[in-house]
Design a protein around this motif. Structure first.
Motif, PDB file in Angstrom:
ATOM      1  N   MET A  44      -3.890  34.705 -66.239  1.00 46.94           N
ATOM      2  CA  MET A  44      -2.430  34.815 -66.297  1.00 46.94           C
ATOM      3  C   MET A  44      -2.049  35.833 -67.364  1.00 46.94           C
ATOM      4  O   MET A  44      -2.628  35.869 -68.450  1.00 46.94           O
ATOM      5  N   LEU A  45      -1.038  36.675 -67.062  1.00 47.48           N
ATOM      6  CA  LEU A  45      -0.529  37.613 -68.040  1.00 47.48           C
ATOM      7  C   LEU A  45       0.221  36.859 -69.134  1.00 47.48           C
ATOM      8  O   LEU A  45       0.916  35.882 -68.859  1.00 47.48           O
ATOM      9  N   ILE A  46       0.097  37.339 -70.375  1.00 46.76           N
ATOM     10  CA  ILE A  46       0.719  36.654 -71.501  1.00 46.76           C
ATOM     11  C   ILE A  46       2.226  36.546 -71.314  1.00 46.76           C
ATOM     12  O   ILE A  46       2.836  35.516 -71.618  1.00 46.76           O
ATOM     13  N   ASN A  47       2.845  37.606 -70.778  1.00 42.50           N
ATOM     14  CA  ASN A  47       4.298  37.570 -70.622  1.00 42.50           C
ATOM     15  C   ASN A  47       4.762  36.651 -69.506  1.00 42.50           C
ATOM     16  O   ASN A  47       5.959  36.469 -69.295  1.00 42.50           O
ATOM     17  N   GLU A  48       3.807  36.064 -68.758  1.00 46.22           N
ATOM     18  CA  GLU A  48       4.158  35.090 -67.728  1.00 46.22           C
ATOM     19  C   GLU A  48       4.107  33.657 -68.240  1.00 46.22           C
ATOM     20  O   GLU A  48       4.535  32.734 -67.558  1.00 46.22           O
ATOM     21  N   LEU A  49       3.576  33.449 -69.457  1.00 44.01           N
ATOM     22  CA  LEU A  49       3.510  32.120 -70.033  1.00 44.01           C
ATOM     23  C   LEU A  49       4.895  31.693 -70.517  1.00 44.01           C
ATOM     24  O   LEU A  49       5.679  32.514 -70.992  1.00 44.01           O
ATOM     25  N   PRO A  50       5.220  30.396 -70.409  1.00 44.30           N
ATOM     26  CA  PRO A  50       6.487  29.920 -70.976  1.00 44.30           C
ATOM     27  C   PRO A  50       6.553  30.250 -72.466  1.00 44.30           C
ATOM     28  O   PRO A  50       5.575  30.075 -73.190  1.00 44.30           O
ATOM     29  N   ALA A  51       7.697  30.723 -72.937  1.00 40.80           N
ATOM     30  CA  ALA A  51       7.803  31.246 -74.300  1.00 40.80           C
ATOM     31  C   ALA A  51       7.736  30.160 -75.378  1.00 40.80           C
ATOM     32  O   ALA A  51       7.248  30.397 -76.487  1.00 40.80           O
ATOM     33  N   LEU A  52       8.246  28.959 -75.109  1.00 41.14           N
ATOM     34  CA  LEU A  52       8.276  27.866 -76.082  1.00 41.14           C
ATOM     35  C   LEU A  52       8.975  28.271 -77.382  1.00 41.14           C
ATOM     36  O   LEU A  52       8.566  27.873 -78.476  1.00 41.14           O
ATOM     37  N   ASP A  53      10.028  29.095 -77.240  1.00 41.52           N
ATOM     38  CA  ASP A  53      10.755  29.514 -78.437  1.00 41.52           C
ATOM     39  C   ASP A  53      12.159  28.914 -78.531  1.00 41.52           C
ATOM     40  O   ASP A  53      12.858  29.141 -79.513  1.00 41.52           O
ATOM     41  N   THR A  54      12.553  28.152 -77.514  1.00 38.27           N
ATOM     42  CA  THR A  54      13.841  27.462 -77.610  1.00 38.27           C
ATOM     43  C   THR A  54      13.715  26.298 -78.580  1.00 38.27           C
ATOM     44  O   THR A  54      12.701  25.595 -78.617  1.00 38.27           O
ATOM     45  N   GLU A  55      14.756  26.095 -79.385  1.00 37.84           N
ATOM     46  CA  GLU A  55      14.705  25.064 -80.417  1.00 37.84           C
ATOM     47  C   GLU A  55      15.100  23.697 -79.865  1.00 37.84           C
ATOM     48  O   GLU A  55      15.921  23.595 -78.963  1.00 37.84           O
ATOM     49  N   ILE A  56      14.474  22.676 -80.417  1.00 34.44           N
ATOM     50  CA  ILE A  56      14.830  21.284 -80.117  1.00 34.44           C
ATOM     51  C   ILE A  56      15.280  20.646 -81.426  1.00 34.44           C
ATOM     52  O   ILE A  56      14.541  20.674 -82.422  1.00 34.44           O
ATOM     53  N   ASN A  57      16.476  20.120 -81.430  1.00 34.42           N
ATOM     54  CA  ASN A  57      17.014  19.522 -82.648  1.00 34.42           C
ATOM     55  C   ASN A  57      16.581  18.064 -82.772  1.00 34.42           C
ATOM     56  O   ASN A  57      16.694  17.290 -81.817  1.00 34.42           O
ATOM     57  N   ILE A  58      16.075  17.714 -83.937  1.00 30.97           N
ATOM     58  CA  ILE A  58      15.658  16.352 -84.236  1.00 30.97           C
ATOM     59  C   ILE A  58      16.758  15.696 -85.063  1.00 30.97           C
ATOM     60  O   ILE A  58      17.268  16.289 -86.016  1.00 30.97           O
ATOM     61  N   SER A  59      17.117  14.478 -84.713  1.00 25.59           N
ATOM     62  CA  SER A  59      18.226  13.808 -85.392  1.00 25.59           C
ATOM     63  C   SER A  59      17.870  13.483 -86.837  1.00 25.59           C
ATOM     64  O   SER A  59      16.694  13.331 -87.196  1.00 25.59           O
ATOM     65  N   GLU A  60      18.912  13.357 -87.661  1.00 27.70           N
ATOM     66  CA  GLU A  60      18.713  12.969 -89.046  1.00 27.70           C
ATOM     67  C   GLU A  60      18.081  11.587 -89.143  1.00 27.70           C
ATOM     68  O   GLU A  60      17.281  11.315 -90.051  1.00 27.70           O
ATOM     69  N   GLU A  61      18.409  10.721 -88.198  1.00 25.72           N
ATOM     70  CA  GLU A  61      17.843   9.366 -88.183  1.00 25.72           C
ATOM     71  C   GLU A  61      16.336   9.411 -87.947  1.00 25.72           C
ATOM     72  O   GLU A  61      15.574   8.687 -88.588  1.00 25.72           O
ATOM     73  N   GLN A  62      15.907  10.275 -87.018  1.00 26.63           N
ATOM     74  CA  GLN A  62      14.473  10.358 -86.743  1.00 26.63           C
ATOM     75  C   GLN A  62      13.734  11.008 -87.913  1.00 26.63           C
ATOM     76  O   GLN A  62      12.616  10.600 -88.240  1.00 26.63           O
ATOM     77  N   ILE A  63      14.343  11.992 -88.537  1.00 26.03           N
ATOM     78  CA  ILE A  63      13.731  12.607 -89.720  1.00 26.03           C
ATOM     79  C   ILE A  63      13.542  11.571 -90.820  1.00 26.03           C
ATOM     80  O   ILE A  63      12.468  11.475 -91.432  1.00 26.03           O
TER      81      ILE A  63
END
Length: 270
Positions: free
Chosen positions: A1-20
């Motif tokens: 697979m070409l590298i540019n075809e891999l999912p980027a995984l650069d979108t952020e996921i916010n973790i709640s203050e409660e979970q932190i």
């Protein structure tokens, strides 16, 4: 697979203050579905290919010691495989690691595939940071199954709150660590917690000083797990306290001298 075809995984996921706050209190937490089914399916192929290519364990399961029976362990795949590199250096994961630790930036210590084979033995109680010559408690491991897993496959198990005690015993993962640390956990009355099941793309996170273990794999499937270890930017190298820390200083910190910043070419800022 070409590298540019891999999912980027650069979108952020916010973790709640409660979970932190919960993570910082217990020393571990679970974040569900931080990689989608489609994303993990693609990366599973890449990680499996690299893990089995670079696996050096050739002994039959019954011929190994307790550590060897616990899992196949293939480290720093990101340095030898471009597809795995895109996974390991994903900003999505690093952001979660930094948020849970309460720091602005993290660096990579190393990644490792941990594959517990069918019939694989238990992973004794241990502290990861026993191996790391770092002067900070701000260290964290992401542990992500590449397939759906359940308790019979060897689910990661934590002694909640144990990270607050810091260093417990100068002992490597072994039958001896299981005996000594199990007694310590009993004496301190730490609550034992683990998930009953995890889906591919879920992740657990734990501090470097959190005591943890895993039962053996009684299923007929290999427990495929990929892990990434992070530490807070600005950490320094301490004089090694045991032979394993000295080996890590040479291998994962490129031989940098004690008291210098832990910022070798193998420890990129994410």
């Amino acid at each position: 697979m070409l590298i540019n075809e891999l999912p980027a995984l650069d979108t952020e996921i916010n973790i709640s203050e409660e979970q932190i706050a919960d993570f910082q209190r217990k020393g571990h937490t679970l974040t569900p579905s931080i990689v989608s089914k489609d994303e993990i399916a693609v990366y599973r192929n890449s990680i499996n290919k690299a893990a089995y290519q670079y696996n050096t364990e050739k002994r039959a399961l019954q011929d190994r010691d307790t550590y060897g029976k616990a899992f196949l362990q293939i480290m720093n795949l990101w340095m030898v495989d471009e597809e795995v590199k895109q996974f390991t250096l994903a900003k999505r994961f690093a952001k979660i690691a930094a948020d849970l630790l309460g720091v602005e930036h993290v660096r990579i210590y190393h990644d490792q595939a941990l594959y517990k084979e069918p019939g694989g033995g238990y992973t004794p109680w241990h502290q990861d940071q026993y191996y790391w010559p770092l002067d900070t408690t701000q260290t964290i491991t992401m542990w992500m199954p590449l397939i759906d897993i359940n308790e019979e496959m060897g689910m990661l198990t934590f002694a909640s709150g144990s990270h607050k005690a810091g260093f417990v015993e100068n002992i490597a993962i072994s039958d001896q660590s299981e005996k000594i640390l199990e007694q310590y956990i009993h004496d301190k009355q730490f609550a034992i917690e683990r998930a009953t099941a995890m889906q591919a793309g879920d992740a657990t996170w734990h501090y470097g000083w959190t005591l943890h273990s895993a039962p053996g794999n009684t299923s007929t499937n290999t427990r495929e797990v990929m892990t990434i270890i992070y530490f807070a930017d600005g950490a320094k190298i301490i004089p090694p306290q045991n032979e394993h820390q000295e080996a890590d200083r040479q291998k994962w910190l490129c031989g940098l001298e004690p008291r210098s910043l832990a910022a070798s070419e193998l420890n990129p800022l994410i």
